[in-house]
Design a protein around this motif. Structure first.
Motif, PDB file in Angstrom:
ATOM      1  N   LYS A 173      -9.772  -3.329  -1.332  1.00 57.15           N
ATOM      2  CA  LYS A 173      -9.075  -2.322  -0.533  1.00 57.15           C
ATOM      3  C   LYS A 173      -7.824  -1.828  -1.255  1.00 57.15           C
ATOM      4  O   LYS A 173      -7.533  -0.630  -1.280  1.00 57.15           O
ATOM      5  CB  LYS A 173      -8.697  -2.909   0.826  1.00 57.15           C
ATOM      6  N   ASN A 174      -7.089  -2.742  -1.874  1.00 60.07           N
ATOM      7  CA  ASN A 174      -5.877  -2.355  -2.613  1.00 60.07           C
ATOM      8  C   ASN A 174      -6.215  -1.471  -3.811  1.00 60.07           C
ATOM      9  O   ASN A 174      -5.501  -0.502  -4.105  1.00 60.07           O
ATOM     10  CB  ASN A 174      -5.120  -3.608  -3.070  1.00 60.07           C
ATOM     11  N   ILE A 175      -7.292  -1.812  -4.505  1.00 58.06           N
ATOM     12  CA  ILE A 175      -7.702  -0.997  -5.663  1.00 58.06           C
ATOM     13  C   ILE A 175      -8.114   0.397  -5.215  1.00 58.06           C
ATOM     14  O   ILE A 175      -7.750   1.409  -5.837  1.00 58.06           O
ATOM     15  CB  ILE A 175      -8.843  -1.695  -6.431  1.00 58.06           C
ATOM     16  N   ILE A 176      -8.857   0.472  -4.106  1.00 57.88           N
ATOM     17  CA  ILE A 176      -9.282   1.778  -3.604  1.00 57.88           C
ATOM     18  C   ILE A 176      -8.079   2.609  -3.173  1.00 57.88           C
ATOM     19  O   ILE A 176      -8.025   3.824  -3.424  1.00 57.88           O
ATOM     20  CB  ILE A 176     -10.299   1.596  -2.458  1.00 57.88           C
ATOM     21  N   GLN A 177      -7.090   1.979  -2.548  1.00 55.34           N
ATOM     22  CA  GLN A 177      -5.881   2.714  -2.167  1.00 55.34           C
ATOM     23  C   GLN A 177      -5.178   3.271  -3.403  1.00 55.34           C
ATOM     24  O   GLN A 177      -4.640   4.387  -3.375  1.00 55.34           O
ATOM     25  CB  GLN A 177      -4.928   1.791  -1.380  1.00 55.34           C
ATOM     26  N   TRP A 178      -5.193   2.512  -4.490  1.00 56.31           N
ATOM     27  CA  TRP A 178      -4.586   2.984  -5.737  1.00 56.31           C
ATOM     28  C   TRP A 178      -5.393   4.150  -6.305  1.00 56.31           C
ATOM     29  O   TRP A 178      -4.820   5.152  -6.752  1.00 56.31           O
ATOM     30  CB  TRP A 178      -4.511   1.846  -6.745  1.00 56.31           C
ATOM     31  N   LEU A 179      -6.724   4.032  -6.285  1.00 60.48           N
ATOM     32  CA  LEU A 179      -7.582   5.098  -6.817  1.00 60.48           C
ATOM     33  C   LEU A 179      -7.385   6.406  -6.048  1.00 60.48           C
ATOM     34  O   LEU A 179      -7.461   7.490  -6.634  1.00 60.48           O
ATOM     35  CB  LEU A 179      -9.055   4.677  -6.753  1.00 60.48           C
ATOM     36  N   LYS A 180      -7.133   6.303  -4.756  1.00 59.70           N
ATOM     37  CA  LYS A 180      -6.943   7.514  -3.951  1.00 59.70           C
ATOM     38  C   LYS A 180      -5.699   8.298  -4.374  1.00 59.70           C
ATOM     39  O   LYS A 180      -5.598   9.496  -4.081  1.00 59.70           O
ATOM     40  CB  LYS A 180      -6.845   7.143  -2.465  1.00 59.70           C
ATOM     41  N   LYS A 181      -4.783   7.629  -5.043  1.00 57.58           N
ATOM     42  CA  LYS A 181      -3.548   8.289  -5.474  1.00 57.58           C
ATOM     43  C   LYS A 181      -3.679   8.941  -6.848  1.00 57.58           C
ATOM     44  O   LYS A 181      -2.742   9.610  -7.304  1.00 57.58           O
ATOM     45  CB  LYS A 181      -2.398   7.281  -5.491  1.00 57.58           C
ATOM     46  N   GLN A 182      -4.810   8.733  -7.515  1.00 58.94           N
ATOM     47  CA  GLN A 182      -4.984   9.282  -8.857  1.00 58.94           C
ATOM     48  C   GLN A 182      -5.413  10.750  -8.772  1.00 58.94           C
ATOM     49  O   GLN A 182      -6.382  11.080  -8.087  1.00 58.94           O
ATOM     50  CB  GLN A 182      -6.016   8.464  -9.637  1.00 58.94           C
ATOM     51  N   PRO A 183      -4.700  11.649  -9.443  1.00 59.12           N
ATOM     52  CA  PRO A 183      -4.960  13.084  -9.293  1.00 59.12           C
ATOM     53  C   PRO A 183      -6.325  13.542  -9.803  1.00 59.12           C
ATOM     54  O   PRO A 183      -6.815  14.585  -9.375  1.00 59.12           O
ATOM     55  CB  PRO A 183      -3.824  13.726 -10.110  1.00 59.12           C
TER      56      PRO A 183
END
Length: 366
Positions: free
Chosen positions: A86-96
């Protein structure tokens, strides 16, 4: 070819669904990947998983850069692996450079906060965040239902009722309903507080959502966005549980019927008004969710009906299953498998078009 990645907590999860999706990738200029978010390597920005080979209709193990279009099919629990993913996916969502075809919904309590202030508030059961057994007041609510704020498929749901003999607790297991009778409030409180240490729970008044044969039932609707960014109701099915069960859970033996086959048989007055209410929910809910939360691609909506015809939104899920719809309407299977591919291809075209427009603007300004 554009790269479309499907994520789950295990490469074995939803294998059939993901494989069927992959078959349509090449038709829409997509290479399909399946991977687990926890394999992400922060230095190389790669993940390990499988790549679909359309010529042989097989998958090969591979390590590859994170695809630029992602479909999140991770069903989180409270374990460390779920939290990591879940933490990794939250980080990926912030990648432009990465686009998700849908951003998902928050937990049931946060979702309740949104819906109780919306135009659909009348259809939302009053809900309380349960943090201590002392909150349970049987004089104001009896019986009650408690369920985990991150639960799905009816897991962890309990029916609780105070009666002469004591406090009755019931829960549905896969093959049976389990009951326990607490003779006094002290032992009940001890049990419930232990439960609350493991998971956060919600509390609601119990709603009688059974038919005349004492079978629990609910309506499951699947909605998806098309390539025009318009929400559509794919279809509606009805889950009918076994007599005496608490909920109409498929894993507990519930049967499935098409909504239009079931609706004429129900013994409720003002059926036409009821149908209008259901349609109103479908027309309002997606915009309510997206205006308060984040963009979505699909939602599953569970609707309950009491014997007096009252309508209730029981659950909204941003990662819905498809068994109800494919069982009641087998001819829709292909449409359901193609939908994520079509929407991913649409997003890939939008990204390319935006890049082209930026490039043209840059050249014109220099």
């Amino acid at each position: 070819m554009n790269k479309f990645g499907i994520m789950s907590l295990s490469l074995e999860h939803e294998n059939k669904y993901i494989h069927e999706i992959a078959k349509y990738g090449r038709n829409y200029n997509l290479t399909i990947y399946h991977f687990v978010p926890s394999t992400y390597h922060p230095f190389t920005h790669t993940v390990k998983g499988k790549e679909y080979m359309p010529d042989s209709d097989t998958w090969i193990e591979s390590e590859f850069p994170v695809p630029t279009i992602l479909y999140d099919r991770c069903f989180y629990h409270d374990d460390s692996h779920s939290i990591q993913c879940k933490n990794i996916i939250q980080w990926l969502k912030k990648q432009p450079n990465i686009t998700f075809i849908g951003n998902g919904l928050p937990n049931k309590w946060q979702l309740y906060q949104v819906l109780r202030e919306s135009k659909l508030a009348a259809y939302i059961p009053e809900t309380f965040l349960l943090q201590s057994a002392n909150q349970v007041n049987f004089q104001s609510l009896n019986p009650i239902i408690i369920k985990p704020i991150n639960g799905s498929q009816g897991n962890g749901l309990f029916f609780i009722k105070r009666q002469k003999e004591g406090i009755l607790v019931r829960t549905d297991k896969k093959d049976k309903t389990v009951e326990k009778l607490f003779s006094d409030r002290i032992t009940f409180n001890k049990w419930l507080n232990q439960l609350l240490k493991r998971n956060a729970y919600l509390m609601q008044a119990y709603l009688p959502l059974s038919n005349k044969d004492e079978q629990p039932f609910d309506i499951r609707a699947l909605m998806q966005k098309n390539v025009k960014e318009e929400w559509e109701v794919v279809e509606k099915g009805v889950r009918i549980g076994e007599k005496g069960r608490i909920i109409s859970n498929l894993s507990a033996g519930a049967s499935i019927v098409a909504f239009d086959d079931w609706f004429p048989s129900i013994h409720i007055k003002l059926k036409s008004f009821l149908k209008q209410e259901i349609e109103e929910i479908f027309s309002l809910l997606p915009s309510i969710l997206e205006s308060s939360l984040s963009p979505l691609f699909e939602i599953g909506i569970d609707i309950g009906i009491t014997p007096n015809g009252s309508l209730w939104i029981l659950d909204v899920n941003s990662k819905p299953g498809r068994k109800v719809i494919t069982t009641a309407y087998p001819h829709l299977s292909e449409k359901l498998y193609k939908a994520p591919v079509l929407y991913a291809a649409k997003l890939a075209d939008d990204k390319r078009r935006n890049l082209d427009e930026k490039a043209i603007s840059y050249r014109n300004n220099n």
